[in-house]
Motif scaffolding. Structure first.
Motif, PDB file in Angstrom:
ATOM      1  N   PRO A 172       0.612  -1.344   0.011  1.00 36.13           N
ATOM      2  CA  PRO A 172      -0.158  -0.079  -0.014  1.00 36.13           C
ATOM      3  C   PRO A 172       0.803   1.305   0.073  1.00 36.13           C
ATOM      4  N   GLN A 173       0.424   2.220  -0.553  1.00 31.08           N
ATOM      5  CA  GLN A 173       1.256   3.531  -0.686  1.00 31.08           C
ATOM      6  C   GLN A 173       0.804   4.341   0.326  1.00 31.08           C
ATOM      7  N   ARG A 174       1.563   5.096   1.024  1.00 36.86           N
ATOM      8  CA  ARG A 174       1.284   5.824   2.291  1.00 36.86           C
ATOM      9  C   ARG A 174       1.244   7.453   1.932  1.00 36.86           C
ATOM     10  N   VAL A 175       0.071   7.596   2.723  1.00 35.31           N
ATOM     11  CA  VAL A 175      -0.432   9.222   2.638  1.00 35.31           C
ATOM     12  C   VAL A 175      -0.146   9.779   3.790  1.00 35.31           C
ATOM     13  N   LEU A 176       0.347  11.055   4.005  1.00 33.88           N
ATOM     14  CA  LEU A 176       0.452  11.669   5.226  1.00 33.88           C
ATOM     15  C   LEU A 176      -0.395  12.944   5.221  1.00 33.88           C
ATOM     16  N   ILE A 177      -1.525  12.947   5.984  1.00 30.82           N
ATOM     17  CA  ILE A 177      -2.590  13.837   6.166  1.00 30.82           C
ATOM     18  C   ILE A 177      -2.094  14.791   7.191  1.00 30.82           C
ATOM     19  N   ILE A 178      -2.056  16.182   6.696  1.00 31.56           N
ATOM     20  CA  ILE A 178      -1.434  17.090   7.696  1.00 31.56           C
ATOM     21  C   ILE A 178      -2.705  18.287   7.712  1.00 31.56           C
ATOM     22  N   ASP A 179      -3.269  18.113   9.026  1.00 31.97           N
ATOM     23  CA  ASP A 179      -4.488  19.081   9.049  1.00 31.97           C
ATOM     24  C   ASP A 179      -4.798  18.859  10.657  1.00 31.97           C
TER      25      ASP A 179
END
Length: 231
Positions: free
Chosen positions: A4-11
């Motif tokens: 799986p590709q990793r996504v970083l959510i910055i919020d």
């Protein structure tokens, strides 16, 4: 790109992070979260990510500054989130290196389309294929879809990750250890029987005769080889 590709959510808004996280996971991504710019930079320095989603209204740092910081250190695709009245902020973020923006409020279909576009552009820049074709088998890497003779094949997340890893090494032998490490993570080398279960499930879905597989071939005592054209 295996696994799986990793996504970083910055919020800094928990509701936005929950919404994006659940949607991304449902589409086959791994997700990490950061509430501040500082936490985001720490996460990016310590991990490998395929995409960053950056809210421009962070509590400790201007989102535009964060975008510029990320871009000076990495070609990581960046999608910014912005309020409707923040046109200047969107323009500044794009000028600073963001790949795209989504205006709040937004629908998940629009968001996921922009995610796929950003990832596809980055693949093209690297000279990698967003779609793998192996005879009658077609794997859309970004949409995480598989088609066999034009018919869609429904795969679980792990089944897709395993098939993709084999496809990325089509024609080559992938050892049990390599498959377990890349798809399930380090320390899984003793779970060969677990791997065999997933291979068996894949064969049931993509092979004309699972007992005499044309695509996923067993290399006795070593691992598996995906035939480039199912031959």
């Amino acid at each position: 790109m295996s696994g799986p590709q990793r996504v970083l959510i910055i919020d800094d808004e928990p509701a936005i992070r929950r919404f994006l996280k659940s949607s991304l996971i449902a589409h086959g991504f791994d997700v990490s979260e950061a509430e501040t710019g500082k936490a985001a930079l720490t996460a990016l320095a310590g991990g490998s990510y395929a995409l960053a989603v950056v809210d421009l209204g962070l509590p400790d740092m201007d989102g535009q500054d964060l975008v510029r910081r990320i871009r000076t250190e990495s070609p990581l695709p960046i999608i910014v989130l912005s309020a409707r009245d923040d046109e200047a902020g969107k323009v500044a973020a794009l000028d600073g290196g963001a790949d795209d923006y989504v205006t709040k409020p937004f629908g998940i279909d629009e968001f996921m389309a922009r995610v796929r576009t950003a990832l596809r552009h980055r693949l093209q820049q690297r000279g990698q294929n967003a779609v793998l074709r192996l005879g009658d088998l077609v794997i859309d890497v970004l949409a995480r879809e598989v088609r066999l003779r034009e018919a869609e094949v429904k795969l679980s997340r792990r089944e897709f990750d395993l098939l993709l890893y084999l496809a990325e090494h089509a024609g080559k032998v992938v050892t049990h250890q390599q498959a377990l490490t890349h798809v399930w993570g380090p320390g899984q080398g003793d779970y060969i029987e677990y791997l065999r279960v997933y291979v068996r499930q894949l064969r049931q879905k993509i092979e004309t005769d699972p007992q005499h597989p044309a695509f996923i071939q067993t290399v006795p005592g070593v691992g598996y080889r995906l035939a480039p054209a199912g031959k």
